[in-house]
Design a protein around this motif. Structure first.
Motif, mmCIF file in Angstrom:
data_model
loop_
_atom_site.group_PDB
_atom_site.id
_atom_site.type_symbol
_atom_site.label_atom_id
_atom_site.label_comp_id
_atom_site.label_asym_id
_atom_site.label_seq_id
_atom_site.Cartn_x
_atom_site.Cartn_y
_atom_site.Cartn_z
ATOM 1 N N UNK A 129 -4.821 7.968 7.980
ATOM 2 C CA UNK A 129 -5.591 7.575 6.800
ATOM 3 C C UNK A 129 -5.466 6.063 6.635
ATOM 4 N N UNK A 130 -6.600 5.414 6.368
ATOM 5 C CA UNK A 130 -6.597 3.981 6.086
ATOM 6 C C UNK A 130 -6.807 3.796 4.585
ATOM 7 N N UNK A 131 -6.074 2.838 4.007
ATOM 8 C CA UNK A 131 -6.212 2.543 2.583
ATOM 9 C C UNK A 131 -6.530 1.070 2.406
ATOM 10 N N UNK A 132 -7.551 0.792 1.634
ATOM 11 C CA UNK A 132 -7.924 -0.580 1.295
ATOM 12 C C UNK A 132 -7.728 -0.729 -0.208
ATOM 13 N N UNK A 133 -7.036 -1.790 -0.614
ATOM 14 C CA UNK A 133 -6.781 -1.999 -2.041
ATOM 15 C C UNK A 133 -6.932 -3.476 -2.388
ATOM 16 N N UNK A 134 -7.116 -3.726 -3.663
ATOM 17 C CA UNK A 134 -7.191 -5.096 -4.152
ATOM 18 C C UNK A 134 -6.733 -5.143 -5.598
ATOM 19 N N UNK A 135 -6.289 -6.304 -6.003
ATOM 20 C CA UNK A 135 -5.950 -6.566 -7.396
ATOM 21 C C UNK A 135 -6.593 -7.902 -7.743
ATOM 22 N N UNK A 136 -7.532 -7.866 -8.677
ATOM 23 C CA UNK A 136 -8.313 -9.054 -9.026
ATOM 24 C C UNK A 136 -7.966 -9.486 -10.449
ATOM 25 N N UNK A 137 -7.529 -10.738 -10.615
ATOM 26 C CA UNK A 137 -7.222 -11.218 -11.971
ATOM 27 C C UNK A 137 -8.505 -11.555 -12.725
ATOM 28 N N UNK A 158 -8.985 2.594 -2.221
ATOM 29 C CA UNK A 158 -9.750 3.712 -1.676
ATOM 30 C C UNK A 158 -9.136 4.111 -0.343
ATOM 31 N N UNK A 159 -9.092 5.415 -0.072
ATOM 32 C CA UNK A 159 -8.563 5.939 1.181
ATOM 33 C C UNK A 159 -9.674 6.649 1.947
ATOM 34 N N UNK A 160 -9.627 6.510 3.255
ATOM 35 C CA UNK A 160 -10.562 7.215 4.147
ATOM 36 C C UNK A 160 -9.776 7.741 5.340
ATOM 37 N N UNK A 161 -10.174 8.886 5.790
ATOM 38 C CA UNK A 161 -9.600 9.465 7.004
ATOM 39 C C UNK A 161 -10.132 8.695 8.203
#
Length: 165
Positions: A129-137, A158-161
């Motif tokens: 599983x790949x996970x892409x994340x961000x935190x935007x101020x 968000x996660x995707x197989x």
């Protein structure tokens, strides 16, 4: 002096001229405050939706990329931020590729051992599983900062197989 004040009050007691003007003067600040809140909240919601769309696009790209991890990761970050794997225009002002994190979880169980729920349809016990994340101020709080609201951080993942590699 008191008698003169009573005469003035009696004179205006039954007079209703200008009442609407006084009512509008009293209500206008509250209506403007409410309108400012609605506009700011809708702008914040729009920014979060743009971040979410970028993160989902990047995760989908990473799940299907057939090149090496570093190349795909760089393209995915640019896709998240700019809407294209190279070039493009910024989805959100001030959002950079440095704020996007791409990670791969190796051997994620296809079935949750605690509840027995099938997480991923798979012929194997584990999936990648790949996970892409961000935190935007989000700094555009504007008028609300006077009411004690500080800087808000919008976090999305968000996660995707993984289907490629």
């Amino acid at each position: 002096m008191l008698v003169a004040l009573r005469k003035i009050i009696r004179h205006f007691k039954g007079d209703e001229d200008g009442v609407a003007l006084v009512e509008v003067a009293m209500v206008t600040p509250f209506v403007l405050l409410l309108a400012a809140g609605v506009f700011e909240f809708s702008n914040m919601l729009n920014t979060r939706m743009l971040l979410d769309a970028g993160v989902k696009d990047a995760a989908r790209y990473m799940a299907r990329c057939s090149s090496d991890w570093d190349t795909c990761s760089g393209y995915a970050k640019n896709l998240a931020v700019n809407g294209a794997i190279s070039g493009g225009s910024a989805r959100v002002t001030g959002w950079t590729t440095g704020e996007v994190t791409v990670s791969k979880s190796l051997s994620t169980p296809a079935i949750d051992s605690g509840t027995g729920t099938e997480l991923y349809l798979s012929s194997t016990a584990n999936v990648d599983v790949v996970q892409v994340s961000t935190s935007y101020p989000y700094a555009g709080v504007g008028f609300w900062s006077y009411l004690g609201f500080g800087q808000i951080s919008l976090s999305v993942f968000h996660q995707e197989r993984v289907l490629g590699w």
